[in-house]
Scaffold this motif. Structure first.
Motif, PDB file in Angstrom:
ATOM      1  N   SER A  59       1.154  -1.308  -0.188  1.00 47.07           N
ATOM      2  CA  SER A  59       0.121   0.123   0.257  1.00 47.07           C
ATOM      3  C   SER A  59       0.933   1.412   0.322  1.00 47.07           C
ATOM      4  CB  SER A  59      -1.299  -0.223   1.130  1.00 47.07           C
ATOM      5  OG  SER A  59      -0.374   0.194   2.192  1.00 47.07           O
ATOM      6  N   GLY A  60       1.971   1.304   1.113  1.00 46.86           N
ATOM      7  CA  GLY A  60       2.854   2.385   0.733  1.00 46.86           C
ATOM      8  C   GLY A  60       3.199   2.410  -0.699  1.00 46.86           C
ATOM      9  N   VAL A  61       4.169   1.639  -1.321  1.00 47.99           N
ATOM     10  CA  VAL A  61       4.549   1.657  -2.818  1.00 47.99           C
ATOM     11  C   VAL A  61       3.786   1.939  -3.676  1.00 47.99           C
ATOM     12  CG1 VAL A  61       5.160   0.651  -4.694  1.00 47.99           C
ATOM     13  CG2 VAL A  61       6.100   0.017  -2.806  1.00 47.99           C
ATOM     14  N   MET A  62       2.177   1.768  -3.684  1.00 46.51           N
ATOM     15  CA  MET A  62       0.846   2.192  -4.432  1.00 46.51           C
ATOM     16  C   MET A  62       0.545   3.313  -3.773  1.00 46.51           C
ATOM     17  SD  MET A  62      -0.116  -0.617  -6.027  1.00 46.51           S
ATOM     18  CE  MET A  62      -1.295   0.349  -7.111  1.00 46.51           C
ATOM     19  N   GLY A  63       0.789   4.042  -3.074  1.00 46.86           N
ATOM     20  CA  GLY A  63       0.675   5.434  -2.320  1.00 46.86           C
ATOM     21  C   GLY A  63       1.450   6.370  -2.865  1.00 46.86           C
ATOM     22  N   ILE A  64       2.786   5.874  -3.614  1.00 47.46           N
ATOM     23  CA  ILE A  64       3.430   6.464  -4.717  1.00 47.46           C
ATOM     24  C   ILE A  64       2.530   6.977  -5.985  1.00 47.46           C
ATOM     25  CG2 ILE A  64       6.135   6.692  -5.189  1.00 47.46           C
ATOM     26  CD1 ILE A  64       7.016   5.195  -3.066  1.00 47.46           C
ATOM     27  N   LEU A  65       2.243   5.909  -6.458  1.00 42.39           N
ATOM     28  CA  LEU A  65       1.768   5.987  -7.383  1.00 42.39           C
ATOM     29  C   LEU A  65       0.657   6.853  -7.075  1.00 42.39           C
ATOM     30  CD1 LEU A  65       1.750   2.339  -9.205  1.00 42.39           C
ATOM     31  CD2 LEU A  65       3.523   4.290  -9.390  1.00 42.39           C
ATOM     32  N   LEU A  66      -0.071   6.497  -6.314  1.00 39.71           N
ATOM     33  CA  LEU A  66      -1.722   7.378  -6.207  1.00 39.71           C
ATOM     34  C   LEU A  66      -0.837   8.737  -5.976  1.00 39.71           C
ATOM     35  CD1 LEU A  66      -3.333   4.706  -4.206  1.00 39.71           C
ATOM     36  CD2 LEU A  66      -4.117   5.498  -6.897  1.00 39.71           C
ATOM     37  N   GLY A  67      -0.126   9.475  -5.380  1.00 37.51           N
ATOM     38  CA  GLY A  67       0.252  10.356  -5.023  1.00 37.51           C
ATOM     39  C   GLY A  67       0.315  10.992  -3.596  1.00 37.51           C
TER      40      GLY A  67
ATOM     41  N   PRO B 146      -9.226   4.806 -11.980  1.00 36.48           N
ATOM     42  CA  PRO B 146      -9.156   2.947 -12.283  1.00 36.48           C
ATOM     43  C   PRO B 146      -7.599   2.764 -11.840  1.00 36.48           C
ATOM     44  CG  PRO B 146      -8.845   4.075 -14.556  1.00 36.48           C
ATOM     45  CD  PRO B 146      -9.566   5.401 -13.005  1.00 36.48           C
ATOM     46  N   LEU B 147      -6.664   3.600 -11.310  1.00 34.87           N
ATOM     47  CA  LEU B 147      -5.192   3.375 -10.098  1.00 34.87           C
ATOM     48  C   LEU B 147      -5.601   2.748  -9.018  1.00 34.87           C
ATOM     49  CD1 LEU B 147      -2.331   3.310 -10.715  1.00 34.87           C
ATOM     50  CD2 LEU B 147      -2.115   5.421  -9.649  1.00 34.87           C
ATOM     51  N   TYR B 148      -6.887   3.577  -8.415  1.00 40.54           N
ATOM     52  CA  TYR B 148      -7.258   3.454  -7.170  1.00 40.54           C
ATOM     53  C   TYR B 148      -7.920   2.456  -6.972  1.00 40.54           C
ATOM     54  CZ  TYR B 148      -8.965   4.756  -2.491  1.00 40.54           C
ATOM     55  OH  TYR B 148      -9.225   4.677  -0.642  1.00 40.54           O
ATOM     56  N   LEU B 149      -8.910   1.610  -7.720  1.00 41.96           N
ATOM     57  CA  LEU B 149      -9.536   0.655  -7.699  1.00 41.96           C
ATOM     58  C   LEU B 149      -7.895  -0.563  -7.736  1.00 41.96           C
ATOM     59  CD1 LEU B 149     -11.990  -0.850  -7.961  1.00 41.96           C
ATOM     60  CD2 LEU B 149     -12.001  -1.287 -10.268  1.00 41.96           C
TER      61      LEU B 149
END
Length: 430
Positions: free
Chosen positions: A151-159, A344-347
């Motif tokens: 979730s931390g890695v995905m947080g970077i992609l989500l801004g 789409p990215l959040y999902l």
């Protein structure tokens, strides 16, 4: 002509709630007319009628429509169908308020879940319960650790940044639901950050709700996977260590035993509530589970009383599961909130996190002597759902209600752990 006759015969044999289809449709029409006319006041009878009639209808659709029954099933359709009806504004305001009061305030879910906890715990062999629990919690905690890092890695992609992804996606998803998890978590964050708790809750709630929805759908998909690859599943049995398991005798419920079982379930819930009054850090359901495990472990209750408890639990499952799931969909799944936040990215982030937690739980579970599919559900998906109601929804969609005791243990223990971790992390990074 013969084809039409065959279809007519099939329709005549369909029964919903034990009623022939034409009679069920008449009751459904009456229910809808009462809803439209504003005849659904806040009391037991209309609320029960709406949930049972609509719930069993949705359940039948989910278990009958070809593609839907294969990939989702009745349980998922009960939840998502009800959520769609509410989001589309088709549910009159008075009916929603009555259902919300009945499901969440007057305790219908408590009534249902209390029956499930006592029934399912007393339906498990004592030695098996102990063997499984000792291994299950480490598997769940390790799986959560991997998911939270992701979730931390995905947080970077989500801004949101690495820590933002953990604090606002990973931790809320795995904190044990809305009431016992995300709401107190928002208060903890509010204290540390000096920001309004409502603003924080709005930011975290989509991850909690969406994680729950994804886990429900994954449960249905894993059920189908188990049909294709039988070696992956124990069909509801968690432990696969080769040790003998005592089979519980077949149930022969009577009206008297069902009444006894109901009282036992209520008494254990109230015992949990009493213990929670003195040690508030442990939730009522967690105390309830501990109490039942201790009573069962020491053999305090006679087999006759244990049988009554498990018979009542099975009665509740067969009678009110569709109603409970539909109530969850109407009152606890806010599709409008989800759609307002959804990209789409959040999902993709939420789906990936649930998938990785579940896959990790399956792999680690197999290593410690669990069936991979059951481990993925109990130690994986049941960490990303919305507490007790989420456990019911996920296990129903997976057709694995036998796992409820383990799911409750995991959800309550890991939820408390994530609240603590969230509080520590927000203080460190604020």
């Amino acid at each position: 002509m013969e084809e039409h006759t065959g279809i007519g015969n099939k329709i005549r044999t369909v029964k919903i709630l034990g009623l022939p289809l034409p009679l069920y449709l008449a009751v459904l029409a009456l229910t809808v007319a009462c809803m439209a006319a504003g005849c659904i006041p806040k009391n037991l009878v209309p609320a029960f009628l709406v949930l049972m009639v609509i719930g069993e209808g949705l359940n039948t659709i989910g278990n009958s429509v070809p593609v839907v029954k294969t990939y989702l099933g009745g349980s998922v359709i009960c939840i998502l169908g009800a959520a769609v009806i509410e989001a589309a504004g088709l549910l009159p305001r008075q009916t929603f308020e009555t259902l919300d009061y009945f499901v969440n305030d007057s305790g219908f879910l408590i009534f249902y879940i209390a029956a499930l906890i006592t029934g399912s715990l007393f339906n498990i062999d004592r030695n098996l319960l102990i063997r499984a629990t000792v291994k299950l919690l480490p598997v769940a905690v390790c799986s959560l650790f991997v998911g939270v890092l992701l979730s931390g890695v995905m947080g970077i992609l989500l801004g949101e940044g690495f820590w933002g992804g953990i604090l606002y996606v990973g931790v809320p998803m795995t904190s044990g639901g809305m009431t016992a998890g995300t709401v107190p978590l928002s208060s903890i964050y509010s204290h540390a950050l000096g920001v309004d708790a409502g603003e924080i809750l709005t930011k975290m709630a989509p991850a909690t709700v969406l994680g729950n929805c994804v886990a429900i759908v994954f449960g249905a998909l894993l059920h189908n996977l188990g049909k294709k690859y039988p070696s992956l599943t124990g069909n509801g049995m968690l432990v696969n260590d080769g040790k003998p398991v005592r089979q519980m005798p077949p149930m022969k419920p009577t009206f008297a035993s069902l009444c006894t079982g109901m009282v036992i379930a209520f008494a254990f819930y109230q015992l949990g509530a009493l213990l929670n009054r003195f040690v508030t850090v442990i939730p009522t359901y967690a105390w309830m589970i501990i109490a039942v495990v201790v009573i069962k472990g020491f053999g305090v209750m006679s087999e006759e009383l244990e049988d009554a408890a498990r018979e009542w639990g099975q009665f509740a499952i067969k009678s009110w599961t569709a109603a409970a799931l539909t109530g969850i969909g109407f009152t606890l799944i806010d599709l409008n909130t989800i759609m307002a936040t959804l990209t789409p990215l959040y999902l993709a982030a939420v789906v990936l996190i649930v998938a990785v937690i579940s896959l990790t739980a399956a792999i680690l579970g197999k290593l410690v002597g669990f069936f991979p599919l059951e481990s993925a559900i109990a130690a994986g998906m049941c960490t990303t759902n919305m507490g007790g109601s989420g456990n019911v929804a996920v296990l129903s969609s997976a057709h694995r209600m036998e796992l409820l005791p383990f799911a409750q243990i995991v959800t309550r223990s890991c939820g408390a752990l994530m609240l603590t971790i969230g509080g520590v992390l927000v203080s460190m990074v604020s």
